[in-house]
Write an enzyme that holds these catalytic residues in place. Structure first.
Site: not given
Ligand code: HGA
Length: 609
Positions: A604, A103-104, A74, A482, A2, A27, A505, A486, A489
Protein backbone atom coordinates in the site's frame (compact mmCIF):
# COMPACT_ATOMS: atom_id res chain seq x y z
CA UNK A 1 6.32 1.69 0.12
CA UNK A 2 8.99 0.45 2.46
CA UNK A 3 8.58 1.60 6.03
CA UNK A 4 11.29 3.20 8.13
CA UNK A 5 11.47 3.75 11.88
CA UNK A 6 14.45 5.02 13.85
CA UNK A 7 15.03 6.14 17.42
CA UNK A 8 17.60 7.58 19.74
CA UNK A 9 16.61 7.33 23.41
CA UNK A 10 17.74 6.45 26.90
CA UNK A 11 15.55 3.37 27.15
CA UNK A 12 15.28 0.14 25.21
CA UNK A 13 13.72 1.12 21.89
CA UNK A 14 13.22 -2.38 20.43
CA UNK A 15 9.48 -2.45 21.25
CA UNK A 16 9.00 1.03 19.72
CA UNK A 17 10.79 0.01 16.52
CA UNK A 18 8.84 -3.25 16.21
CA UNK A 19 5.50 -1.63 16.96
CA UNK A 20 6.32 1.03 14.35
CA UNK A 21 7.14 -1.69 11.81
CA UNK A 22 3.84 -3.45 12.46
CA UNK A 23 2.01 -0.23 11.70
CA UNK A 24 4.11 0.32 8.58
CA UNK A 25 3.82 -3.23 7.31
CA UNK A 26 1.12 -2.12 4.86
CA UNK A 27 3.93 -0.33 2.96
CA UNK A 28 5.73 -3.56 2.15
CA UNK A 29 6.05 -7.05 3.55
CA UNK A 30 8.73 -8.74 1.45
CA UNK A 31 11.09 -8.69 4.43
CA UNK A 32 11.81 -6.71 7.57
CA UNK A 33 14.67 -6.02 9.89
CA UNK A 34 16.00 -4.07 12.84
CA UNK A 35 19.52 -2.91 13.81
CA UNK A 36 20.62 -1.59 17.18
CA UNK A 37 23.67 -0.18 18.83
CA UNK A 38 24.61 -2.82 21.43
CA UNK A 39 27.67 -2.44 23.67
CA UNK A 40 29.82 -0.62 21.14
CA UNK A 41 28.79 -2.82 18.21
CA UNK A 42 26.02 -2.89 15.61
CA UNK A 43 23.68 -5.87 15.74
CA UNK A 44 20.76 -6.75 13.56
CA UNK A 45 17.98 -9.22 13.04
CA UNK A 46 16.23 -9.72 9.69
CA UNK A 47 13.37 -11.85 8.45
CA UNK A 48 11.77 -12.63 5.11
CA UNK A 49 8.58 -13.36 6.96
CA UNK A 50 6.26 -10.89 8.67
CA UNK A 51 7.09 -8.47 11.50
CA UNK A 52 5.51 -10.89 14.01
CA UNK A 53 8.22 -13.39 13.05
CA UNK A 54 10.95 -10.77 13.45
CA UNK A 55 9.54 -10.00 16.89
CA UNK A 56 9.90 -13.65 17.89
CA UNK A 57 13.48 -13.69 16.61
CA UNK A 58 14.28 -10.53 18.56
CA UNK A 59 12.69 -11.95 21.71
CA UNK A 60 14.75 -15.11 21.39
CA UNK A 61 18.04 -13.28 20.89
CA UNK A 62 17.19 -10.58 23.45
CA UNK A 63 18.20 -7.80 21.06
CA UNK A 64 17.95 -4.52 22.97
CA UNK A 65 19.42 -1.06 22.57
CA UNK A 66 18.97 2.70 22.96
CA UNK A 67 19.75 3.69 19.36
CA UNK A 68 18.54 1.93 16.25
CA UNK A 69 16.67 1.73 12.98
CA UNK A 70 14.15 -0.68 11.47
CA UNK A 71 12.62 -1.35 8.05
CA UNK A 72 9.86 -3.21 6.28
CA UNK A 73 10.62 -3.78 2.60
CA UNK A 74 8.83 -3.78 -0.72
CA UNK A 75 11.56 -4.95 -3.03
CA UNK A 76 12.52 -2.91 -6.07
CA UNK A 77 16.15 -4.01 -6.59
CA UNK A 78 16.94 -7.58 -5.64
CA UNK A 79 14.65 -10.46 -4.69
CA UNK A 80 12.72 -10.50 -1.41
CA UNK A 81 15.50 -12.57 0.20
CA UNK A 82 17.13 -12.24 3.58
CA UNK A 83 20.46 -10.95 2.22
CA UNK A 84 18.54 -8.09 0.55
CA UNK A 85 16.57 -7.20 3.68
CA UNK A 86 17.39 -3.90 5.35
CA UNK A 87 19.13 -2.64 7.52
CA UNK A 88 22.28 -2.90 5.41
CA UNK A 89 25.66 -2.86 7.10
CA UNK A 90 28.96 -1.46 5.91
CA UNK A 91 31.73 -2.36 5.40
CA UNK A 92 30.58 -5.93 6.23
CA UNK A 93 28.27 -7.93 8.46
CA UNK A 94 31.05 -8.91 10.87
CA UNK A 95 32.64 -5.52 11.08
CA UNK A 96 29.75 -3.08 10.84
CA UNK A 97 30.50 0.60 11.24
CA UNK A 98 27.39 1.89 9.49
CA UNK A 99 23.77 0.63 9.48
CA UNK A 100 21.28 2.06 7.02
CA UNK A 101 17.67 1.69 5.89
CA UNK A 102 16.17 3.19 2.74
CA UNK A 103 12.88 3.81 0.99
CA UNK A 104 13.19 4.76 -2.67
CA UNK A 105 15.30 4.00 -5.70
CA UNK A 106 18.88 5.14 -6.33
CA UNK A 107 19.09 5.53 -10.07
CA UNK A 108 22.90 5.78 -10.30
CA UNK A 109 23.43 2.68 -8.15
CA UNK A 110 25.33 0.81 -10.91
CA UNK A 111 27.89 3.55 -11.25
CA UNK A 112 28.31 3.89 -7.47
CA UNK A 113 28.54 0.13 -7.07
CA UNK A 114 31.40 -0.01 -9.58
CA UNK A 115 33.18 2.82 -7.84
CA UNK A 116 32.79 1.31 -4.36
CA UNK A 117 33.75 -2.17 -5.57
CA UNK A 118 36.96 -0.70 -6.98
CA UNK A 119 37.59 0.75 -3.51
CA UNK A 120 37.37 -2.76 -2.04
CA UNK A 121 33.77 -2.91 -0.80
CA UNK A 122 32.21 -6.34 -1.16
CA UNK A 123 28.49 -6.25 -1.79
CA UNK A 124 26.28 -8.69 0.11
CA UNK A 125 23.01 -7.80 -1.64
CA UNK A 126 21.58 -6.87 -5.03
CA UNK A 127 19.92 -3.77 -3.61
CA UNK A 128 20.53 -0.21 -4.67
CA UNK A 129 20.38 0.59 -0.93
CA UNK A 130 23.66 -1.12 -0.06
CA UNK A 131 25.57 1.40 -2.18
CA UNK A 132 24.39 4.17 0.15
CA UNK A 133 25.61 2.26 3.21
CA UNK A 134 29.06 1.76 1.66
CA UNK A 135 29.15 5.31 0.36
CA UNK A 136 28.46 6.69 3.84
CA UNK A 137 31.09 4.37 5.30
CA UNK A 138 33.62 5.41 2.68
CA UNK A 139 32.98 9.13 3.23
CA UNK A 140 32.67 8.87 7.03
CA UNK A 141 34.72 11.60 8.72
CA UNK A 142 33.78 11.03 12.37
CA UNK A 143 30.69 13.26 12.09
CA UNK A 144 27.74 11.31 10.70
CA UNK A 145 25.56 14.37 10.15
CA UNK A 146 28.21 16.07 8.04
CA UNK A 147 29.02 12.82 6.22
CA UNK A 148 25.42 12.14 5.25
CA UNK A 149 25.03 15.70 3.95
CA UNK A 150 28.02 15.11 1.68
CA UNK A 151 27.01 11.59 0.69
CA UNK A 152 23.47 12.39 -0.44
CA UNK A 153 24.90 14.82 -2.97
CA UNK A 154 26.17 11.76 -4.85
CA UNK A 155 22.71 10.12 -5.04
CA UNK A 156 20.36 10.41 -8.01
CA UNK A 157 16.79 9.26 -7.57
CA UNK A 158 14.52 9.03 -4.57
CA UNK A 159 15.36 8.28 -0.99
CA UNK A 160 14.31 8.48 2.59
CA UNK A 161 17.16 7.08 4.67
CA UNK A 162 17.95 6.60 8.32
CA UNK A 163 21.48 5.72 9.35
CA UNK A 164 23.59 5.35 12.46
CA UNK A 165 27.28 4.75 13.11
CA UNK A 166 29.17 2.55 15.54
CA UNK A 167 31.37 5.46 16.57
CA UNK A 168 28.41 7.69 17.54
CA UNK A 169 26.14 5.68 19.83
CA UNK A 170 23.58 8.41 20.55
CA UNK A 171 22.88 9.69 17.07
CA UNK A 172 20.64 8.79 14.13
CA UNK A 173 20.86 10.82 10.93
CA UNK A 174 18.07 10.81 8.37
CA UNK A 175 17.48 12.47 5.00
CA UNK A 176 14.78 12.62 2.38
CA UNK A 177 14.39 13.43 -1.28
CA UNK A 178 11.31 12.17 -3.08
CA UNK A 179 10.21 9.71 -0.36
CA UNK A 180 8.31 10.65 2.81
CA UNK A 181 9.92 11.01 6.23
CA UNK A 182 8.82 12.60 9.47
CA UNK A 183 10.51 13.34 12.78
CA UNK A 184 8.84 12.63 16.14
CA UNK A 185 10.16 14.96 18.80
CA UNK A 186 10.26 13.56 22.35
CA UNK A 187 11.55 14.49 25.80
CA UNK A 188 15.24 13.56 25.79
CA UNK A 189 14.59 11.16 22.91
CA UNK A 190 13.80 11.56 19.23
CA UNK A 191 12.40 9.47 16.43
CA UNK A 192 12.12 9.26 12.68
CA UNK A 193 9.56 7.35 10.61
CA UNK A 194 7.92 7.07 7.22
CA UNK A 195 4.67 8.32 8.67
CA UNK A 196 3.27 9.67 11.93
CA UNK A 197 1.13 6.56 12.47
CA UNK A 198 4.29 4.55 13.19
CA UNK A 199 4.97 6.73 16.22
CA UNK A 200 1.42 7.03 17.58
CA UNK A 201 1.60 6.63 21.34
CA UNK A 202 5.33 7.46 21.35
CA UNK A 203 5.38 11.00 19.99
CA UNK A 204 2.66 13.25 18.65
CA UNK A 205 5.05 16.20 18.08
CA UNK A 206 5.70 15.77 14.40
CA UNK A 207 7.95 17.58 11.92
CA UNK A 208 7.29 16.89 8.24
CA UNK A 209 10.70 16.99 6.60
CA UNK A 210 10.91 18.81 3.29
CA UNK A 211 12.59 17.71 0.08
CA UNK A 212 16.36 17.71 0.49
CA UNK A 213 16.31 17.98 4.30
CA UNK A 214 18.92 16.17 6.39
CA UNK A 215 18.20 15.78 10.10
CA UNK A 216 20.47 15.09 13.04
CA UNK A 217 18.69 13.27 15.87
CA UNK A 218 20.40 13.18 19.22
CA UNK A 219 18.98 12.66 22.71
CA UNK A 220 18.07 16.26 23.38
CA UNK A 221 18.39 17.78 19.95
CA UNK A 222 16.85 17.79 16.49
CA UNK A 223 18.85 19.79 13.99
CA UNK A 224 17.75 20.11 10.37
CA UNK A 225 19.58 21.46 7.34
CA UNK A 226 17.85 22.08 4.05
CA UNK A 227 18.88 21.10 0.55
CA UNK A 228 21.46 23.92 0.52
CA UNK A 229 23.01 22.84 3.81
CA UNK A 230 21.47 25.81 5.65
CA UNK A 231 20.13 25.27 9.19
CA UNK A 232 16.35 25.54 9.16
CA UNK A 233 13.53 25.54 11.69
CA UNK A 234 10.62 23.35 10.65
CA UNK A 235 7.24 23.67 12.29
CA UNK A 236 6.46 21.06 14.95
CA UNK A 237 2.83 19.99 14.62
CA UNK A 238 0.72 18.09 17.11
CA UNK A 239 -0.60 15.12 15.16
CA UNK A 240 -3.06 12.67 16.61
CA UNK A 241 -2.30 9.86 14.21
CA UNK A 242 -4.42 6.72 14.03
CA UNK A 243 -2.60 3.59 15.09
CA UNK A 244 -4.24 1.69 12.26
CA UNK A 245 -4.66 -1.15 14.75
CA UNK A 246 -8.32 -1.60 13.97
CA UNK A 247 -9.86 -4.78 15.31
CA UNK A 248 -11.10 -7.33 12.79
CA UNK A 249 -14.29 -7.99 14.72
CA UNK A 250 -16.41 -10.69 13.11
CA UNK A 251 -14.57 -10.47 9.78
CA UNK A 252 -11.95 -12.84 8.40
CA UNK A 253 -9.93 -10.14 6.66
CA UNK A 254 -9.51 -6.39 6.74
CA UNK A 255 -10.65 -6.24 3.14
CA UNK A 256 -13.96 -7.84 4.04
CA UNK A 257 -14.31 -5.55 7.03
CA UNK A 258 -13.54 -2.52 4.88
CA UNK A 259 -16.08 -3.56 2.25
CA UNK A 260 -18.70 -3.77 4.98
CA UNK A 261 -17.69 -0.42 6.46
CA UNK A 262 -18.66 1.40 3.27
CA UNK A 263 -22.15 2.48 4.32
CA UNK A 264 -20.69 4.13 7.43
CA UNK A 265 -17.63 5.77 5.87
CA UNK A 266 -19.61 7.16 2.95
CA UNK A 267 -21.99 8.59 5.54
CA UNK A 268 -18.98 10.05 7.39
CA UNK A 269 -17.49 11.49 4.20
CA UNK A 270 -20.73 13.29 3.41
CA UNK A 271 -21.58 14.12 7.02
CA UNK A 272 -22.85 17.61 7.70
CA UNK A 273 -23.29 18.47 4.04
CA UNK A 274 -26.52 20.38 3.89
CA UNK A 275 -25.95 21.94 0.53
CA UNK A 276 -23.51 22.16 -2.35
CA UNK A 277 -20.87 24.71 -1.30
CA UNK A 278 -17.49 25.35 -2.92
CA UNK A 279 -15.98 25.94 0.54
CA UNK A 280 -16.32 22.21 1.23
CA UNK A 281 -13.17 21.95 -0.87
CA UNK A 282 -11.27 24.61 1.12
CA UNK A 283 -10.99 28.36 1.52
CA UNK A 284 -10.93 30.19 -1.77
CA UNK A 285 -12.47 27.28 -3.68
CA UNK A 286 -15.22 29.46 -5.19
CA UNK A 287 -12.68 31.80 -6.75
CA UNK A 288 -10.63 28.90 -8.08
CA UNK A 289 -13.68 27.11 -9.52
CA UNK A 290 -14.74 30.35 -11.19
CA UNK A 291 -11.36 30.78 -12.83
CA UNK A 292 -11.07 27.36 -14.41
CA UNK A 293 -12.63 26.08 -17.57
CA UNK A 294 -11.27 22.54 -17.66
CA UNK A 295 -10.24 19.78 -15.28
CA UNK A 296 -7.17 17.54 -15.36
CA UNK A 297 -7.33 14.51 -13.07
CA UNK A 298 -4.04 12.83 -12.14
CA UNK A 299 -4.01 9.48 -10.34
CA UNK A 300 -2.81 5.87 -10.35
CA UNK A 301 -4.46 2.46 -9.98
CA UNK A 302 -7.84 2.39 -8.31
CA UNK A 303 -7.77 6.17 -7.84
CA UNK A 304 -7.37 6.51 -11.60
CA UNK A 305 -10.63 4.61 -12.04
CA UNK A 306 -12.29 6.95 -9.55
CA UNK A 307 -11.05 9.82 -11.73
CA UNK A 308 -12.30 8.09 -14.88
CA UNK A 309 -15.77 7.78 -13.35
CA UNK A 310 -15.65 11.44 -12.33
CA UNK A 311 -15.01 12.44 -15.93
CA UNK A 312 -18.44 11.13 -16.88
CA UNK A 313 -20.06 12.96 -13.96
CA UNK A 314 -18.29 16.28 -14.38
CA UNK A 315 -18.81 16.43 -18.14
CA UNK A 316 -22.47 15.47 -17.96
CA UNK A 317 -23.49 17.46 -14.87
CA UNK A 318 -21.16 20.49 -14.94
CA UNK A 319 -20.35 20.51 -18.67
CA UNK A 320 -16.69 21.13 -17.89
CA UNK A 321 -14.25 19.19 -20.09
CA UNK A 322 -12.16 16.66 -18.16
CA UNK A 323 -8.93 14.83 -18.96
CA UNK A 324 -7.91 11.91 -16.77
CA UNK A 325 -4.27 10.91 -16.92
CA UNK A 326 -2.24 8.13 -15.36
CA UNK A 327 0.20 10.08 -13.21
CA UNK A 328 3.29 8.07 -14.18
CA UNK A 329 2.59 8.80 -17.85
CA UNK A 330 1.63 12.44 -17.49
CA UNK A 331 4.75 13.39 -15.56
CA UNK A 332 7.02 12.33 -18.42
CA UNK A 333 5.08 13.25 -21.53
CA UNK A 334 4.93 16.50 -23.46
CA UNK A 335 1.48 17.91 -22.86
CA UNK A 336 -0.20 21.20 -23.61
CA UNK A 337 -0.64 23.12 -20.36
CA UNK A 338 -3.51 25.50 -19.75
CA UNK A 339 -3.37 27.73 -16.66
CA UNK A 340 -7.18 27.79 -16.53
CA UNK A 341 -7.17 24.11 -15.54
CA UNK A 342 -8.21 22.67 -12.20
CA UNK A 343 -5.63 19.97 -11.48
CA UNK A 344 -7.23 17.28 -9.32
CA UNK A 345 -5.03 14.61 -7.74
CA UNK A 346 -6.61 11.53 -6.18
CA UNK A 347 -4.68 9.39 -3.71
CA UNK A 348 -5.70 7.30 -0.72
CA UNK A 349 -2.43 7.84 1.15
CA UNK A 350 -1.55 11.25 -0.22
CA UNK A 351 2.02 9.99 -0.60
CA UNK A 352 1.77 8.23 -4.00
CA UNK A 353 5.12 9.11 -5.58
CA UNK A 354 3.94 9.23 -9.19
CA UNK A 355 0.91 11.37 -8.37
CA UNK A 356 2.97 13.78 -6.29
CA UNK A 357 5.50 14.07 -9.10
CA UNK A 358 2.73 14.59 -11.67
CA UNK A 359 1.27 17.34 -9.50
CA UNK A 360 4.65 19.08 -9.31
CA UNK A 361 5.03 18.68 -13.06
CA UNK A 362 1.62 20.29 -13.66
CA UNK A 363 2.56 23.18 -11.38
CA UNK A 364 5.90 23.61 -13.11
CA UNK A 365 3.92 23.96 -16.34
CA UNK A 366 2.06 26.92 -14.81
CA UNK A 367 -1.10 25.22 -13.55
CA UNK A 368 -1.57 26.58 -10.07
CA UNK A 369 -5.21 25.64 -9.37
CA UNK A 370 -4.78 22.39 -7.49
CA UNK A 371 -7.20 20.22 -5.53
CA UNK A 372 -6.68 16.84 -3.95
CA UNK A 373 -9.16 14.15 -2.97
CA UNK A 374 -7.27 12.33 -0.27
CA UNK A 375 -7.82 10.10 2.75
CA UNK A 376 -4.94 11.38 4.90
CA UNK A 377 -5.25 14.96 6.09
CA UNK A 378 -1.59 15.19 7.12
CA UNK A 379 -0.18 13.85 3.84
CA UNK A 380 2.20 15.50 1.41
CA UNK A 381 -0.57 15.71 -1.20
CA UNK A 382 -2.79 17.78 1.09
CA UNK A 383 0.13 20.03 2.00
CA UNK A 384 1.07 20.53 -1.65
CA UNK A 385 -2.41 21.31 -3.01
CA UNK A 386 -4.26 24.60 -2.66
CA UNK A 387 -7.60 22.88 -2.06
CA UNK A 388 -8.49 19.53 -0.54
CA UNK A 389 -11.42 17.28 0.17
CA UNK A 390 -10.56 14.77 2.86
CA UNK A 391 -12.46 11.53 2.50
CA UNK A 392 -13.23 9.91 5.79
CA UNK A 393 -12.70 6.28 4.93
CA UNK A 394 -10.55 5.81 8.04
CA UNK A 395 -7.40 3.71 7.96
CA UNK A 396 -7.56 1.25 5.07
CA UNK A 397 -5.47 -1.79 5.97
CA UNK A 398 -6.26 -4.14 3.06
CA UNK A 399 -3.83 -3.52 0.22
CA UNK A 400 -6.65 -3.75 -2.33
CA UNK A 401 -8.54 -0.50 -1.99
CA UNK A 402 -12.29 -0.66 -1.37
CA UNK A 403 -13.70 1.95 0.99
CA UNK A 404 -11.11 4.52 -0.08
CA UNK A 405 -12.42 4.13 -3.66
CA UNK A 406 -16.10 4.57 -2.87
CA UNK A 407 -15.45 7.57 -0.62
CA UNK A 408 -13.36 9.10 -3.41
CA UNK A 409 -16.32 8.59 -5.73
CA UNK A 410 -18.66 10.29 -3.25
CA UNK A 411 -16.29 13.27 -3.01
CA UNK A 412 -15.90 13.46 -6.78
CA UNK A 413 -19.65 13.40 -7.31
CA UNK A 414 -19.86 16.34 -4.93
CA UNK A 415 -17.17 18.07 -6.97
CA UNK A 416 -19.24 17.58 -10.13
CA UNK A 417 -22.25 19.15 -8.42
CA UNK A 418 -20.15 22.02 -7.10
CA UNK A 419 -18.64 22.84 -10.49
CA UNK A 420 -22.15 22.71 -11.97
CA UNK A 421 -23.42 25.11 -9.32
CA UNK A 422 -20.56 27.58 -9.80
CA UNK A 423 -21.27 27.52 -13.54
CA UNK A 424 -24.98 28.13 -12.98
CA UNK A 425 -25.93 24.66 -14.20
CA UNK A 426 -27.50 23.29 -11.05
CA UNK A 427 -31.04 24.28 -10.16
CA UNK A 428 -32.20 24.18 -6.54
CA UNK A 429 -34.44 21.22 -7.38
CA UNK A 430 -31.58 19.29 -8.97
CA UNK A 431 -29.34 20.06 -6.00
CA UNK A 432 -31.97 18.81 -3.58
CA UNK A 433 -32.55 15.63 -5.60
CA UNK A 434 -28.83 14.82 -5.84
CA UNK A 435 -28.28 15.45 -2.14
CA UNK A 436 -31.19 13.22 -1.28
CA UNK A 437 -29.74 10.44 -3.42
CA UNK A 438 -26.34 10.89 -1.77
CA UNK A 439 -27.83 10.70 1.70
CA UNK A 440 -29.57 7.49 0.73
CA UNK A 441 -26.28 5.90 -0.43
CA UNK A 442 -25.41 4.21 2.91
CA UNK A 443 -28.68 2.30 3.01
CA UNK A 444 -28.48 1.47 -0.71
CA UNK A 445 -24.98 0.02 -0.19
CA UNK A 446 -26.25 -1.98 2.77
CA UNK A 447 -28.75 -3.64 0.42
CA UNK A 448 -25.93 -4.52 -2.00
CA UNK A 449 -23.93 -6.07 0.85
CA UNK A 450 -26.90 -8.31 1.53
CA UNK A 451 -26.20 -9.97 -1.85
CA UNK A 452 -23.08 -11.61 -0.38
CA UNK A 453 -24.50 -15.18 -0.26
CA UNK A 454 -25.40 -15.08 -3.97
CA UNK A 455 -21.99 -13.65 -4.84
CA UNK A 456 -20.24 -16.40 -2.84
CA UNK A 457 -21.96 -18.98 -5.04
CA UNK A 458 -20.51 -17.29 -8.14
CA UNK A 459 -17.09 -16.91 -6.53
CA UNK A 460 -16.79 -20.67 -6.05
CA UNK A 461 -17.08 -21.03 -9.81
CA UNK A 462 -14.69 -18.13 -10.50
CA UNK A 463 -12.04 -19.58 -8.25
CA UNK A 464 -11.57 -22.44 -10.74
CA UNK A 465 -10.93 -20.09 -13.68
CA UNK A 466 -7.69 -18.51 -14.81
CA UNK A 467 -9.22 -15.72 -16.92
CA UNK A 468 -12.22 -13.42 -16.80
CA UNK A 469 -13.63 -10.54 -18.78
CA UNK A 470 -15.53 -7.59 -17.34
CA UNK A 471 -17.88 -5.50 -19.44
CA UNK A 472 -19.44 -2.14 -18.73
CA UNK A 473 -20.59 0.84 -20.75
CA UNK A 474 -20.51 4.58 -20.10
CA UNK A 475 -20.28 5.44 -16.42
CA UNK A 476 -19.84 1.78 -15.60
CA UNK A 477 -16.87 1.14 -17.85
CA UNK A 478 -14.41 2.45 -15.21
CA UNK A 479 -16.23 0.27 -12.69
CA UNK A 480 -15.63 -2.77 -14.91
CA UNK A 481 -11.95 -1.80 -14.96
CA UNK A 482 -11.92 -1.54 -11.17
CA UNK A 483 -13.70 -4.91 -10.84
CA UNK A 484 -11.09 -6.58 -13.07
CA UNK A 485 -8.26 -4.93 -11.13
CA UNK A 486 -9.69 -6.12 -7.81
CA UNK A 487 -9.95 -9.70 -9.07
CA UNK A 488 -6.37 -9.63 -10.44
CA UNK A 489 -4.88 -8.08 -7.32
CA UNK A 490 -6.13 -10.52 -4.76
CA UNK A 491 -7.13 -13.75 -6.54
CA UNK A 492 -4.38 -13.64 -9.23
CA UNK A 493 -6.99 -14.54 -11.86
CA UNK A 494 -6.13 -12.75 -15.08
CA UNK A 495 -8.95 -10.30 -15.77
CA UNK A 496 -9.49 -7.60 -18.37
CA UNK A 497 -12.23 -5.04 -18.71
CA UNK A 498 -13.68 -3.60 -21.89
CA UNK A 499 -16.38 -1.17 -22.81
CA UNK A 500 -18.91 -3.70 -24.09
CA UNK A 501 -19.02 -2.12 -27.56
CA UNK A 502 -15.31 -2.85 -28.02
CA UNK A 503 -15.68 -6.63 -27.74
CA UNK A 504 -16.14 -7.19 -31.43
CA UNK A 505 -12.99 -5.20 -32.19
CA UNK A 506 -10.74 -7.89 -30.77
CA UNK A 507 -11.38 -9.37 -27.34
CA UNK A 508 -14.32 -11.44 -28.56
CA UNK A 509 -11.65 -13.79 -29.96
CA UNK A 510 -10.96 -14.84 -26.36
CA UNK A 511 -14.52 -15.85 -25.60
CA UNK A 512 -15.12 -19.60 -25.27
CA UNK A 513 -17.23 -21.68 -22.89
CA UNK A 514 -14.37 -21.39 -20.43
CA UNK A 515 -14.54 -17.61 -20.25
CA UNK A 516 -16.66 -16.01 -17.51
CA UNK A 517 -17.83 -12.60 -18.62
CA UNK A 518 -18.94 -10.32 -15.79
CA UNK A 519 -21.37 -7.76 -17.09
CA UNK A 520 -22.50 -4.61 -15.32
CA UNK A 521 -26.03 -3.98 -16.53
CA UNK A 522 -27.63 -0.91 -14.99
CA UNK A 523 -30.91 0.13 -16.48
CA UNK A 524 -29.59 3.21 -18.26
CA UNK A 525 -29.87 4.54 -21.79
CA UNK A 526 -27.34 1.98 -23.03
CA UNK A 527 -29.12 -1.10 -21.71
CA UNK A 528 -30.45 -2.28 -25.09
CA UNK A 529 -27.00 -1.86 -26.69
CA UNK A 530 -25.49 -3.81 -23.81
CA UNK A 531 -27.99 -6.62 -24.29
CA UNK A 532 -26.82 -6.97 -27.91
CA UNK A 533 -23.22 -7.19 -26.69
CA UNK A 534 -24.29 -9.92 -24.27
CA UNK A 535 -25.85 -11.86 -27.15
CA UNK A 536 -22.53 -11.65 -28.98
CA UNK A 537 -20.87 -13.33 -25.99
CA UNK A 538 -23.55 -16.01 -25.66
CA UNK A 539 -23.35 -16.81 -29.36
CA UNK A 540 -19.67 -17.81 -28.74
CA UNK A 541 -20.49 -19.92 -25.69
CA UNK A 542 -19.23 -17.37 -23.12
CA UNK A 543 -20.73 -17.61 -19.64
CA UNK A 544 -22.37 -14.36 -18.58
CA UNK A 545 -22.43 -13.28 -14.95
CA UNK A 546 -24.66 -10.24 -14.92
CA UNK A 547 -25.20 -7.68 -12.19
CA UNK A 548 -28.49 -6.27 -13.43
CA UNK A 549 -30.60 -3.48 -12.02
CA UNK A 550 -33.92 -4.59 -10.71
CA UNK A 551 -35.67 -3.17 -13.78
CA UNK A 552 -33.10 -4.15 -16.48
CA UNK A 553 -35.34 -6.98 -17.72
CA UNK A 554 -32.48 -9.49 -17.93
CA UNK A 555 -33.26 -12.95 -16.65
CA UNK A 556 -31.19 -16.00 -15.81
CA UNK A 557 -31.13 -18.74 -18.45
CA UNK A 558 -28.76 -20.99 -20.31
CA UNK A 559 -25.25 -19.59 -19.71
CA UNK A 560 -26.67 -16.41 -18.22
CA UNK A 561 -26.44 -15.97 -14.45
CA UNK A 562 -28.10 -12.91 -13.01
CA UNK A 563 -27.80 -11.21 -9.64
CA UNK A 564 -30.35 -8.48 -9.25
CA UNK A 565 -29.07 -5.24 -7.75
CA UNK A 566 -31.52 -4.02 -5.13
CA UNK A 567 -32.27 -0.61 -6.60
CA UNK A 568 -31.92 1.46 -9.73
CA UNK A 569 -29.66 4.28 -8.69
CA UNK A 570 -29.16 6.67 -11.61
CA UNK A 571 -25.88 8.53 -11.76
CA UNK A 572 -24.64 7.21 -8.40
CA UNK A 573 -25.08 3.64 -9.61
CA UNK A 574 -21.27 3.05 -10.05
CA UNK A 575 -20.87 3.33 -6.27
CA UNK A 576 -23.32 0.46 -5.79
CA UNK A 577 -22.10 -1.74 -8.61
CA UNK A 578 -18.48 -1.63 -7.52
CA UNK A 579 -19.40 -3.01 -4.10
CA UNK A 580 -20.72 -6.22 -5.68
CA UNK A 581 -17.51 -6.54 -7.73
CA UNK A 582 -15.41 -6.08 -4.58
CA UNK A 583 -17.32 -8.93 -2.95
CA UNK A 584 -16.85 -11.12 -6.03
CA UNK A 585 -13.07 -10.53 -5.98
CA UNK A 586 -12.88 -11.06 -2.23
CA UNK A 587 -14.74 -14.36 -2.21
CA UNK A 588 -12.93 -15.66 -5.31
CA UNK A 589 -9.62 -14.96 -3.57
CA UNK A 590 -10.85 -16.59 -0.39
CA UNK A 591 -11.84 -19.71 -2.31
CA UNK A 592 -8.36 -19.82 -3.88
CA UNK A 593 -6.71 -19.40 -0.49
CA UNK A 594 -4.60 -16.34 -1.28
CA UNK A 595 -3.35 -13.83 1.28
CA UNK A 596 -6.21 -11.39 0.72
CA UNK A 597 -4.99 -8.46 2.82
CA UNK A 598 -1.38 -8.73 1.67
CA UNK A 599 -1.42 -9.95 -1.93
CA UNK A 600 1.87 -11.06 -3.41
CA UNK A 601 4.21 -8.45 -4.90
CA UNK A 602 2.06 -5.52 -3.81
CA UNK A 603 2.04 -2.96 -1.01
CA UNK A 604 0.00 0.00 0.00
CA UNK A 605 1.05 3.65 -0.27
CA UNK A 606 3.18 3.49 -3.39
CA UNK A 607 6.02 5.85 -2.54
CA UNK A 608 8.39 4.74 -5.30
CA UNK A 609 7.93 5.50 -8.95
N1 HGA B 1 15.24 0.06 -3.46
C1 HGA B 1 15.23 -0.50 -2.14
C2 HGA B 1 14.08 0.09 -1.33
C3 HGA B 1 12.77 -0.34 -1.92
C4 HGA B 1 11.63 0.62 -1.68
O1 HGA B 1 11.75 1.75 -1.26
N2 HGA B 1 10.45 0.16 -2.03
O2 HGA B 1 9.37 0.97 -1.88
C5 HGA B 1 15.13 -2.01 -2.15
O3 HGA B 1 14.79 -2.61 -3.17
O4 HGA B 1 15.42 -2.61 -1.12
Amino acid sequence: MCGIVGAVAQRNITPILLEGLKRLEYRGYDSCGVALHVDGALQRSRSTSRVADLEKQVDETGLKGFTGIAHTRWATHGAPASHNAHPHFSPSSDNARIALVHNGIIENHDELRAELTALGYVFQSQTDTEVIAHLVDHMYNGDLFDTVQQAVKRLHGAYAIAVFAREEPHRVVAARQGSPLIVGVGQGENFVASDAMALAGTSDQIIYLEEGDVVDLQLGKVWIVDVNGKSVEREVKTVHAHTGAAELGPYRHYMQKEIFEQPRVIGDTLEGITGVMPELFGDGAYKVFKEIDRVLILACGTSYYAGSTAKYWIESIAKVPVNVEIASEYRYRDSVPDPRTLVVTISQSGETADTLAALKHARALGMEHTLTICNVATSAMVRECKLAYITRAGVEVGVASTKAFTTQLAALFLLALTLAQVNGRLTDEEEAAHLKAMRHLPSAITSVLALEPQIIAWADEFARKENALFLGRGLHYPIALEGALKLKEISYIHAEAYPAGELKHGPLALVTEEMPVVTIAPNDTLIEKLKSNMQEVRARGGQLFVFADVDSRITSGDGVHVIRMPEHYGQLSPILHVVSLQLLAYHSALARGTDVDKPRNLAKSVTVE
